[in-house]
Design a protein around this motif. Structure first.
Motif, PDB file in Angstrom:
ATOM      1  N   UNK A   1       3.963  15.423   0.807  1.00 39.01           N
ATOM      2  CA  UNK A   1       4.251  16.341   1.914  1.00 39.01           C
ATOM      3  C   UNK A   1       4.239  15.550   3.222  1.00 39.01           C
ATOM      4  N   UNK A   2       4.877  16.098   4.230  1.00 38.77           N
ATOM      5  CA  UNK A   2       5.019  15.445   5.532  1.00 38.77           C
ATOM      6  C   UNK A   2       3.674  15.036   6.122  1.00 38.77           C
ATOM      7  N   UNK A   3       2.703  15.945   6.156  1.00 36.65           N
ATOM      8  CA  UNK A   3       1.394  15.653   6.744  1.00 36.65           C
ATOM      9  C   UNK A   3       0.639  14.586   5.954  1.00 36.65           C
ATOM     10  N   UNK A   4       0.714  14.664   4.625  1.00 33.64           N
ATOM     11  CA  UNK A   4       0.053  13.658   3.789  1.00 33.64           C
ATOM     12  C   UNK A   4       0.691  12.279   3.995  1.00 33.64           C
ATOM     13  N   UNK A   5       1.988  12.258   4.189  1.00 30.76           N
ATOM     14  CA  UNK A   5       2.694  11.006   4.428  1.00 30.76           C
ATOM     15  C   UNK A   5       2.307  10.403   5.783  1.00 30.76           C
ATOM     16  N   UNK A   6       2.178  11.249   6.798  1.00 29.36           N
ATOM     17  CA  UNK A   6       1.716  10.777   8.111  1.00 29.36           C
ATOM     18  C   UNK A   6       0.340  10.126   8.000  1.00 29.36           C
ATOM     19  N   UNK A   7      -0.571  10.768   7.274  1.00 30.99           N
ATOM     20  CA  UNK A   7      -1.921  10.231   7.102  1.00 30.99           C
ATOM     21  C   UNK A   7      -1.877   8.906   6.346  1.00 30.99           C
ATOM     22  N   UNK A   8      -1.055   8.821   5.309  1.00 32.69           N
ATOM     23  CA  UNK A   8      -0.939   7.584   4.541  1.00 32.69           C
ATOM     24  C   UNK A   8      -0.428   6.434   5.419  1.00 32.69           C
ATOM     25  N   UNK A   9       0.595   6.682   6.213  1.00 37.95           N
ATOM     26  CA  UNK A   9       1.136   5.642   7.090  1.00 37.95           C
ATOM     27  C   UNK A   9       0.082   5.221   8.112  1.00 37.95           C
ATOM     28  N   UNK A  10      -0.621   6.199   8.692  1.00 35.03           N
ATOM     29  CA  UNK A  10      -1.696   5.895   9.650  1.00 35.03           C
ATOM     30  C   UNK A  10      -2.771   5.029   9.003  1.00 35.03           C
TER      31      UNK A  10
ATOM     32  N   UNK B   1      11.948  -0.867   9.081  1.00 38.82           N
ATOM     33  CA  UNK B   1      11.665   0.398   9.754  1.00 38.82           C
ATOM     34  C   UNK B   1      10.194   0.792   9.560  1.00 38.82           C
ATOM     35  N   UNK B   2       9.687   0.592   8.349  1.00 42.70           N
ATOM     36  CA  UNK B   2       8.302   0.974   8.074  1.00 42.70           C
ATOM     37  C   UNK B   2       7.306   0.042   8.746  1.00 42.70           C
TER      38      UNK B   2
ATOM     39  N   UNK C   1       0.844  -1.208   0.000  1.00 39.35           N
ATOM     40  CA  UNK C   1       0.000   0.000   0.000  1.00 39.35           C
ATOM     41  C   UNK C   1       0.874   1.250   0.000  1.00 39.35           C
ATOM     42  N   UNK C   2       1.941   1.235   0.784  1.00 39.62           N
ATOM     43  CA  UNK C   2       2.856   2.385   0.795  1.00 39.62           C
ATOM     44  C   UNK C   2       3.548   2.528  -0.556  1.00 39.62           C
ATOM     45  N   UNK C   3       3.981   1.403  -1.107  1.00 38.20           N
ATOM     46  CA  UNK C   3       4.665   1.392  -2.401  1.00 38.20           C
ATOM     47  C   UNK C   3       3.735   1.937  -3.492  1.00 38.20           C
ATOM     48  N   UNK C   4       2.479   1.504  -3.475  1.00 37.59           N
ATOM     49  CA  UNK C   4       1.506   1.932  -4.497  1.00 37.59           C
ATOM     50  C   UNK C   4       1.156   3.407  -4.382  1.00 37.59           C
ATOM     51  N   UNK C   5       1.471   4.011  -3.251  1.00 39.13           N
ATOM     52  CA  UNK C   5       1.197   5.435  -3.062  1.00 39.13           C
ATOM     53  C   UNK C   5       2.449   6.285  -3.194  1.00 39.13           C
ATOM     54  N   UNK C   6       3.440   5.767  -3.880  1.00 39.36           N
ATOM     55  CA  UNK C   6       4.598   6.577  -4.239  1.00 39.36           C
ATOM     56  C   UNK C   6       5.741   6.608  -3.248  1.00 39.36           C
ATOM     57  N   UNK C   7       5.813   5.649  -2.324  1.00 38.47           N
ATOM     58  CA  UNK C   7       6.920   5.627  -1.375  1.00 38.47           C
ATOM     59  C   UNK C   7       7.894   4.524  -1.792  1.00 38.47           C
TER      60      UNK C   7
ATOM     61  N   UNK D   1       9.922   8.867  11.082  1.00 37.81           N
ATOM     62  CA  UNK D   1      10.110   8.104   9.838  1.00 37.81           C
ATOM     63  C   UNK D   1       9.584   8.893   8.649  1.00 37.81           C
ATOM     64  N   UNK D   2       8.465   9.564   8.809  1.00 44.48           N
ATOM     65  CA  UNK D   2       7.938  10.397   7.710  1.00 44.48           C
ATOM     66  C   UNK D   2       8.945  11.469   7.327  1.00 44.48           C
ATOM     67  N   UNK D   3       9.542  12.103   8.328  1.00 40.93           N
ATOM     68  CA  UNK D   3      10.561  13.118   8.053  1.00 40.93           C
ATOM     69  C   UNK D   3      11.762  12.538   7.323  1.00 40.93           C
ATOM     70  N   UNK D   4      12.168  11.340   7.725  1.00 43.77           N
ATOM     71  CA  UNK D   4      13.297  10.693   7.038  1.00 43.77           C
ATOM     72  C   UNK D   4      12.949  10.383   5.589  1.00 43.77           C
TER      73      UNK D   4
END
Length: 168
Positions: free
Chosen positions: A151-160, A119-120, A105-111, A138-141
């Motif tokens: 963006x940082x906030x969008x990445x936090x939401x995606x991980x959550x 770590x993830x 899911x993370x990979x499919x969303x551009x990470x 981790x989002x910051x890294x």
């Protein structure tokens, strides 16, 4: 005081002469072609005698007149010569199906998760426990390492969201 040093000097000279007499330490392959020796020191040491009675067991032989067959299994712990690998054995995934789905899911969303999977997944489990400090770090890294364009906030939401959907 010179008198007490004389035995030490004599012993040192004797040790040096003994080491010098040993000769070359290089072993040519032709010198060892016909022998096979065990690298295990325990193979050369006889078994201890049982208490109370003398033992007449003979120690196992550590040399062989003929080389071992490659089909014969080696005893546990024995060193074996290197062998060429014909094919790489199939590797089982180190991740559970849930963890794989989370990473996908993370990979499919551009990470780019390559190399930081552990770590993830750890971050995902910490999100399930309500810990957002690790997620933020981790989002910051990921942003700083340019593993994502988000963006940082969008990445936090995606991980959550991904962690709650697949891991929690």
């Amino acid at each position: 005081m010179a008198r007490t040093r004389a035995p030490y000097a004599a012993a040192l000279a004797l040790a040096a002469a003994t080491l010098t007499a040993c000769g070359s330490s290089t072993v040519e392959s032709s010198e060892v072609a016909g022998t096979t020796a065990s690298a295990s020191p325990s193979a050369e040491t006889p078994a201890p005698a049982s208490t109370g009675a003398s033992s007449s067991t003979a120690p196992s032989s550590s040399t062989s007149s003929s080389p071992r067959s490659s089909a014969a299994p080696a005893p546990a712990g024995a060193d074996q010569p290197a062998q060429e690998v014909d094919s790489v054995p199939e590797q089982a995934s180190a991740y559970t199906p849930e963890e794989q789905a989370y990473l996908e899911a993370l990979r499919n969303n551009g990470i780019n998760v390559d190399g930081v999977e552990d770590q993830l997944t750890g971050t995902g489990f910490s999100v399930c426990e309500g810990n957002t400090i690790t997620r933020d770090a981790v989002s910051g890294q990921l942003v700083e390492q340019r593993r994502t364009d988000q963006a940082f906030d969008a990445l936090n939401k995606l991980i959550d969201d991904s962690a709650h959907e697949h891991l929690c």
